[in-house]
Design a protein around this motif. Sequence first.
Motif, short mmCIF file in Angstrom:
data_model
loop_
_atom_site.label_atom_id
_atom_site.label_comp_id
_atom_site.label_asym_id
_atom_site.label_seq_id
_atom_site.Cartn_x
_atom_site.Cartn_y
_atom_site.Cartn_z
N ILE A 78 -56.01 -10.77 79.92
CA ILE A 78 -55.55 -10.33 78.61
C ILE A 78 -55.52 -8.81 78.55
N VAL A 79 -56.55 -8.18 79.12
CA VAL A 79 -56.58 -6.72 79.09
C VAL A 79 -55.38 -6.13 79.84
N VAL A 80 -55.11 -6.64 81.05
CA VAL A 80 -53.95 -6.14 81.81
C VAL A 80 -52.67 -6.36 81.02
N ALA A 81 -52.51 -7.60 80.52
CA ALA A 81 -51.26 -7.94 79.83
C ALA A 81 -51.07 -7.04 78.61
N THR A 82 -52.16 -6.83 77.86
CA THR A 82 -52.06 -5.98 76.67
C THR A 82 -51.62 -4.57 77.04
N LEU A 83 -52.27 -4.00 78.04
CA LEU A 83 -51.92 -2.64 78.46
C LEU A 83 -50.46 -2.56 78.89
N VAL A 84 -50.04 -3.56 79.65
CA VAL A 84 -48.66 -3.54 80.14
C VAL A 84 -47.68 -3.63 78.98
N ILE A 85 -47.99 -4.48 78.00
CA ILE A 85 -47.08 -4.60 76.85
C ILE A 85 -47.05 -3.29 76.06
N ILE A 86 -48.21 -2.66 75.92
CA ILE A 86 -48.24 -1.38 75.20
C ILE A 86 -47.35 -0.36 75.92
N VAL A 87 -47.52 -0.25 77.23
CA VAL A 87 -46.70 0.69 78.01
C VAL A 87 -45.21 0.38 77.80
N ASP A 88 -44.89 -0.90 77.90
CA ASP A 88 -43.50 -1.33 77.79
C ASP A 88 -42.92 -0.96 76.42
N GLN A 89 -43.68 -1.26 75.36
CA GLN A 89 -43.19 -1.01 74.01
C GLN A 89 -43.03 0.49 73.74
N VAL A 90 -44.02 1.26 74.14
CA VAL A 90 -43.97 2.70 73.89
C VAL A 90 -42.78 3.32 74.63
N LEU A 91 -42.56 2.88 75.87
CA LEU A 91 -41.42 3.40 76.62
C LEU A 91 -40.11 3.02 75.95
N LYS A 92 -40.03 1.79 75.47
CA LYS A 92 -38.79 1.34 74.82
C LYS A 92 -38.48 2.17 73.59
N ALA A 93 -39.53 2.58 72.86
CA ALA A 93 -39.29 3.33 71.63
C ALA A 93 -39.04 4.80 71.90
N PHE A 94 -39.72 5.39 72.88
CA PHE A 94 -39.64 6.85 73.03
C PHE A 94 -38.93 7.31 74.30
N ALA A 95 -38.81 6.44 75.29
CA ALA A 95 -38.13 6.85 76.53
C ALA A 95 -37.27 5.69 76.99
N TYR A 96 -36.23 5.41 76.19
CA TYR A 96 -35.46 4.18 76.41
C TYR A 96 -34.81 4.13 77.78
N THR A 97 -34.22 5.26 78.21
CA THR A 97 -33.54 5.26 79.51
C THR A 97 -34.52 4.96 80.64
N LEU A 98 -35.68 5.59 80.57
CA LEU A 98 -36.69 5.35 81.60
C LEU A 98 -37.10 3.88 81.60
N SER A 99 -37.31 3.34 80.40
CA SER A 99 -37.75 1.96 80.31
C SER A 99 -36.69 1.01 80.87
N LYS A 100 -35.41 1.38 80.71
CA LYS A 100 -34.34 0.57 81.30
C LYS A 100 -34.43 0.59 82.82
N GLU A 101 -34.70 1.78 83.35
CA GLU A 101 -34.76 1.91 84.80
C GLU A 101 -35.91 1.09 85.38
N LEU A 102 -37.03 1.09 84.67
CA LEU A 102 -38.19 0.37 85.19
C LEU A 102 -38.01 -1.13 85.09
N SER A 103 -37.32 -1.56 84.06
CA SER A 103 -37.07 -2.98 83.76
C SER A 103 -38.20 -3.87 84.23
N VAL A 104 -37.99 -4.61 85.30
CA VAL A 104 -38.96 -5.63 85.69
C VAL A 104 -40.28 -5.08 86.21
#
Lengths: 214, 248
Positions: A78-104
Motif C-alpha cells: 500500500i505504501v509503494v502504491a500510494t507513493l507511486v499514485i501521488i507521483v503520477d498525479q502530481v506529474l499529470k497536474a504540473f508536468a503533463y508532458t513529462l508524465s506522458k513520456e513516463l507513461s507506464v
Amino acid sequence: MGLLSKKDAKLISDPLADNNPITIQVLGICSALAITAQLKPSIVMAISVIFVMGVGNVVISLMRNVIPSKIRIIVQLIVVATLVIIVDQVLKAFAYTLSKELSVFIGLIITNCIIMGRFEAFALGNGPWRSFLDGIGNALGYGVILIIVGFFRELLGSGTLFGFKVLGDSVEKTGLYALGYENNGFMVLPPMALIVVGLIIWVQRSRNKALIED
Amino acid sequence: MAIDTEKNSYTVVFAVIMVVVVGAILAGLASGLKPMVKANERYEKQQNILYAMGVNNNQGTSDVEFIPTEIVESEFDKYIKKQYVIQGGEVSENDQAYLIDIKKESTKAKDPNYERRLPLFIGEKDGEEVYIVPVRGKGLWDAIWGFVAMDKGMTVKGVYFDHKGETPGLGANIKERFFMDDFTGEELLDGNEFKGIKVAKGNNDPKNEIKDDYEVDAIAGSTITGDGVTAMLKKDIQMYKSYFETLN
C-alpha cells in the motif's frame, strides 16, 4: 569527518558495487529488461525509483513498530502504491508532458522487487535516517546498472544517445555507416538486456574474486 | 508501548485505519488536482489536432514539437474553422466536438440501436481546407490513438499518433517523426474503394518515396503495434467515407 559516519556511508556505497541489487542480488531484473532500450527512460526510471525508495523506506521505518507482522507485506504494498499514485498525479497536474513520456514506467515502479525487498529486509528493522540512506543507496545501485545497460543498448541498437544520432545517419549512410557499420537490431530487443546485464556481472565478478560463489 | 501488535483485533483496526487514511489522502489529492489534469488533457487534444494539420513547431527539428500550451487555445480557434458531429448520416455543427470521447463512443456503438457520434474538424491552413478525424485502436499492450488530417480526396496531409503503453524503442516509435512523416501524401482511396494505409514489413520502400502504394514502412520489432495502426486507420477512417463522398 564527513557528513556521514563510516557505517552510514557504507549503506550508500555497498549497493553501488559489491552488493548491487541487480548484479549481485539479481533483483529488479524485469524492469531492467523492459525499459532500457533507450537511455532517457532508463534515467527517468532511476530518478523515480530513487524518490519512491527514499520516501517509502522512511515511511515504513517510522511505522515499523506499529505494523502487524501478519499483514506487513500488504502494508508495504500500500505504501509503494500510494507513493507511486501521488507521483503520477502530481506529474499529470504540473508536468503533463513529462508524465506522458513516463507513461507506464511510473506504474512499473510498484512491481520493482528491490523496493519491497528493502522495505522487508531493512526498513522494518532500522531507524528512519539509516533506512533513508539504504533506500537511496539501493536505488542508486539499481539506477547505475539501468543507465549502463541503456547506454549500450541505445548506442549499439539505434546508433543514438538521448535520440541524437552520434554515429551518423543510418539511412543517409553518413559517419560510421559510410564505412559499412550497421546497427544491431537485436540490441533493442529484451533478450539483449539480459545479456548485457550478464556481461556486467561477469566483469564485476572477475574484478572482485570475493563475489564468486562456489 | 503496551500494544500487542499480534492480536487479530489490532490487525483489523490497523488495516481499517490504514485504508481510510490512504484513501482520504489519494481522494483528496485526486479531486484537488482534477481541474488541472482536465485542462492539461484538453490542451493536449488541441495540440494533437493542430499537429496533424501541420500547425506545430517542427520546423528545423527532427522531434515532435507542439505549439506551446499557453497559446494552444487561441491557435485552435484560429485554425479550426468548423467542428462537426456526424451521427447516422446527419451532420451537425458542434464547437465541443473535439471533447467527444472516442473510446466511449465505440463502446456505445456495440448497441445496435445507438448511432455512433463521429467528430470531424475542418481546419484551414495556407488557404487550404483540411479534414481531421480521430482514430483509435489497439496496440500490443494497450490503446493507440491519433488524428489524421486529409484533403477532400482523402489524401493524407499529416497524422499524429500516440499510445498508452507501447514498448519504448519499439512500438512507442509510432509517435516519432520518422514514422508519422511517412504517412504524409499517402492516399486512402483507390478510385472509389477505401484501401486504408498498411504498415508493411519488408523494407521495400524505406524512404517512402512511392506515395500511391497504400503502404508505409513498418518499424522493426513492433509488428503488432504496426498492425494495430493499420487496423485502426482502416476501421475508423472508413466510417467517414460517406461524408467525404458528399464533398466531391
